[in-house]
Design an enzyme around this catalytic site. Sequence first.
Site, PDB file in Angstrom:
ATOM      1  N   CYS A   1       0.836  -1.205   0.000  1.00 54.38           N
ATOM      2  CA  CYS A   1       0.000   0.000   0.000  1.00 54.38           C
ATOM      3  C   CYS A   1       0.872   1.258   0.000  1.00 54.38           C
ATOM      4  O   CYS A   1       1.906   1.291   0.644  1.00 54.38           O
ATOM      5  CB  CYS A   1      -0.866   0.068   1.255  1.00 54.38           C
ATOM      6  SG  CYS A   1      -2.055  -1.263   1.413  1.00 54.38           S
TER       7      CYS A   1
ATOM      8  N   GLN B   1      -9.471  -9.580 -13.899  1.00 56.07           N
ATOM      9  CA  GLN B   1      -9.437  -8.332 -13.136  1.00 56.07           C
ATOM     10  C   GLN B   1      -9.418  -8.622 -11.632  1.00 56.07           C
ATOM     11  O   GLN B   1     -10.212  -9.437 -11.162  1.00 56.07           O
ATOM     12  CB  GLN B   1     -10.682  -7.507 -13.468  1.00 56.07           C
ATOM     13  CG  GLN B   1     -10.722  -7.008 -14.895  1.00 56.07           C
ATOM     14  CD  GLN B   1      -9.900  -5.742 -15.079  1.00 56.07           C
ATOM     15  OE1 GLN B   1      -9.437  -5.128 -14.123  1.00 56.07           O
ATOM     16  NE2 GLN B   1      -9.719  -5.352 -16.325  1.00 56.07           N
TER      17      GLN B   1
ATOM     18  N   CYS C   1      -4.549   2.267 -17.955  1.00 56.77           N
ATOM     19  CA  CYS C   1      -4.080   2.165 -16.566  1.00 56.77           C
ATOM     20  C   CYS C   1      -2.918   3.118 -16.319  1.00 56.77           C
ATOM     21  O   CYS C   1      -2.249   3.026 -15.291  1.00 56.77           O
ATOM     22  CB  CYS C   1      -3.713   0.725 -16.227  1.00 56.77           C
ATOM     23  SG  CYS C   1      -2.602  -0.028 -17.410  1.00 56.77           S
TER      24      CYS C   1
HETATM   25  N1  SAH Z   1      -9.054  -6.152 -21.777  1.00 58.25           N
HETATM   26  C1  SAH Z   1      -8.639  -7.192 -20.890  1.00 58.25           C
HETATM   27  C2  SAH Z   1      -7.136  -7.270 -20.641  1.00 58.25           C
HETATM   28  C3  SAH Z   1      -6.397  -5.976 -20.478  1.00 58.25           C
HETATM   29  S1  SAH Z   1      -4.734  -6.132 -19.969  1.00 58.25           S
HETATM   30  C4  SAH Z   1      -9.408  -7.138 -19.588  1.00 58.25           C
HETATM   31  O1  SAH Z   1     -10.009  -6.139 -19.254  1.00 58.25           O
HETATM   32  O2  SAH Z   1      -9.422  -8.143 -18.861  1.00 58.25           O
HETATM   33  C5  SAH Z   1      -3.861  -5.777 -21.474  1.00 58.25           C
HETATM   34  C6  SAH Z   1      -3.748  -6.947 -22.416  1.00 58.25           C
HETATM   35  O3  SAH Z   1      -2.979  -6.550 -23.555  1.00 58.25           O
HETATM   36  C7  SAH Z   1      -3.033  -8.157 -21.830  1.00 58.25           C
HETATM   37  O4  SAH Z   1      -3.867  -9.276 -21.940  1.00 58.25           O
HETATM   38  C8  SAH Z   1      -1.770  -8.303 -22.707  1.00 58.25           C
HETATM   39  O5  SAH Z   1      -1.380  -9.644 -22.914  1.00 58.25           O
HETATM   40  C9  SAH Z   1      -2.207  -7.661 -24.004  1.00 58.25           C
HETATM   41  N2  SAH Z   1      -1.133  -7.144 -24.860  1.00 58.25           N
HETATM   42  C10 SAH Z   1       0.040  -6.594 -24.477  1.00 58.25           C
HETATM   43  N3  SAH Z   1       0.737  -6.175 -25.547  1.00 58.25           N
HETATM   44  C11 SAH Z   1      -0.002  -6.453 -26.655  1.00 58.25           C
HETATM   45  C12 SAH Z   1       0.179  -6.250 -28.052  1.00 58.25           C
HETATM   46  N4  SAH Z   1       1.267  -5.671 -28.531  1.00 58.25           N
HETATM   47  N5  SAH Z   1      -0.788  -6.643 -28.879  1.00 58.25           N
HETATM   48  C13 SAH Z   1      -1.920  -7.230 -28.405  1.00 58.25           C
HETATM   49  N6  SAH Z   1      -2.146  -7.456 -27.086  1.00 58.25           N
HETATM   50  C14 SAH Z   1      -1.209  -7.077 -26.218  1.00 58.25           C
END
Ligand code: SAH
Length: 452
Positions: free
Chosen positions: A81, A284, A409
């Site tokens: 934290c 998540q 994020c």
């Molecule tokens: N939208 C999803 C995951 C978001 S996290 C949710 O809400 O659960 C971001 C995601 O982007 C991860 O799963 C990661 O593997 C993917 N990622 C990272 N780099 C990438 C790229 N160059 N092309 C496609 N996906 C990618």
Amino acid sequence: MLKKNEIYTAEIIDYTTEGSGVCKIEGITVFVPSSAVGDTAEVKILKTAKAYAFGKIERLITPSENRICPDCDVYQKCGGCSFRHISYSSELRFKQKRVYDALTRIGGVSGELIGEIIGSDRSDNYRNKAQLPVTKDKDGHICTGFFAPRSHRVIPNEDCRLQAGIFSAAEKNFIEWAEKYKIAPYDEINHTGVLRHLYLRYAEKTQQLMVCIVINAMSMKHENELVEMLRSEIPELDTVVININTDKTNVITGKKCRTIFGRGFITDELCGLLFRISPLSFYQVNRSQAERLYNIAADLADLSSDDLLIDMYCGTGTIGLSMADRVSSLIGVEIIPQAIEDAKRNAAENNITNAEFICSDASAAAKELLQRKLKPDCVILDPPRKGCDSSLISAVSEMSPERIVYVSCDPATLARDVKRFAEYGYALKKAVPVDMFPRTPHVETVVLITKK
Ligand code: SAH
């Protein structure tokens, strides 16, 4: 020039993106961890560099009105934290300001387009996932806990306030079992011992607990006794998995899993759909806040039944699938093959038949979809912290969707990408900050970007 070990009086005026307090002394920026904006304090200089310094509070002269008493014994030592010493409302104000500053200063966005931050109902016990290193404490007892900031020293803690309450029972039973059968914790330096991490996941809606033990071996003695103990003590126990990681690495999990009880995965409900959570798949960590985030994204996406929706960086498909019933068709894109497998199965298990998933780099997929002459009505972008490649932004812009919903994020990379989209004739219409991770410095933002 500030002097090491010298004490200066200063007021804390801001936080860094990592949540450390900041003050200015003789024009130099000084980082003071665990301080609160509004504190006036005697700050002792611990370390100096050319343009900045690090200090600590030697004596609090006037505490900030936002200060609260940290309700965790290990808060000062543990790296989990950053904000347990200020009220949740002031933490939210800081996060709101961070998004506001990034979007207005870097993104060139007008301030009135940025909405109020959506706080989390719970600022404790919201995490449904914990990966706890296993070690021995100074008395030689096996313990689990968290690493101290920027270190691999484990701070023992069986009762982290951020995590699901049920995890404490799992930790307690696991430690009792390991002590009883003398199973050795992993020793990072010598690469010996067995127990690396206790990895826990909880499907909150369905109340299913997964216990995964990450080990530095192919197998582990007294597995059955562990299962029996957990089963008799924790009714929610749904599955127990061994994950094998014999590499000398900081990466927590290895590629191989072996189920020793149950199905090897748990299932949670999110936005009315069922999602399979296996040890290696993304989900998540703050479930109820994720539902809010997705609902805001859906509102901004404003979908209709003949729409083509593209969900970029789709992970296991959760965002797109939660909107699939509102559109004609859905295409999800994700780089990790296993996540794409999960996304396909998640679609099938929820009887969703209008979804296609592509395993590819997002930029490459965007170019390919452009060549296929697809005209999406809405594109969702949910990239990792580093944001989108400029080639992705140009390809998506060329596909010319009416609406782009960007879930971010990291406010700074979001702001940079909003500015890049502006070069292609797109403008930010609305931004909503969402707090997914109370007590930590992280903040999410959902924005709607439309054609100018
Ligand atoms: N939208 C999803 C995951 C978001 S996290 C949710 O809400 O659960 C971001 C995601 O982007 C991860 O799963 C990661 O593997 C993917 N990622 C990272 N780099 C990438 C790229 N160059 N092309 C496609 N996906 C990618």
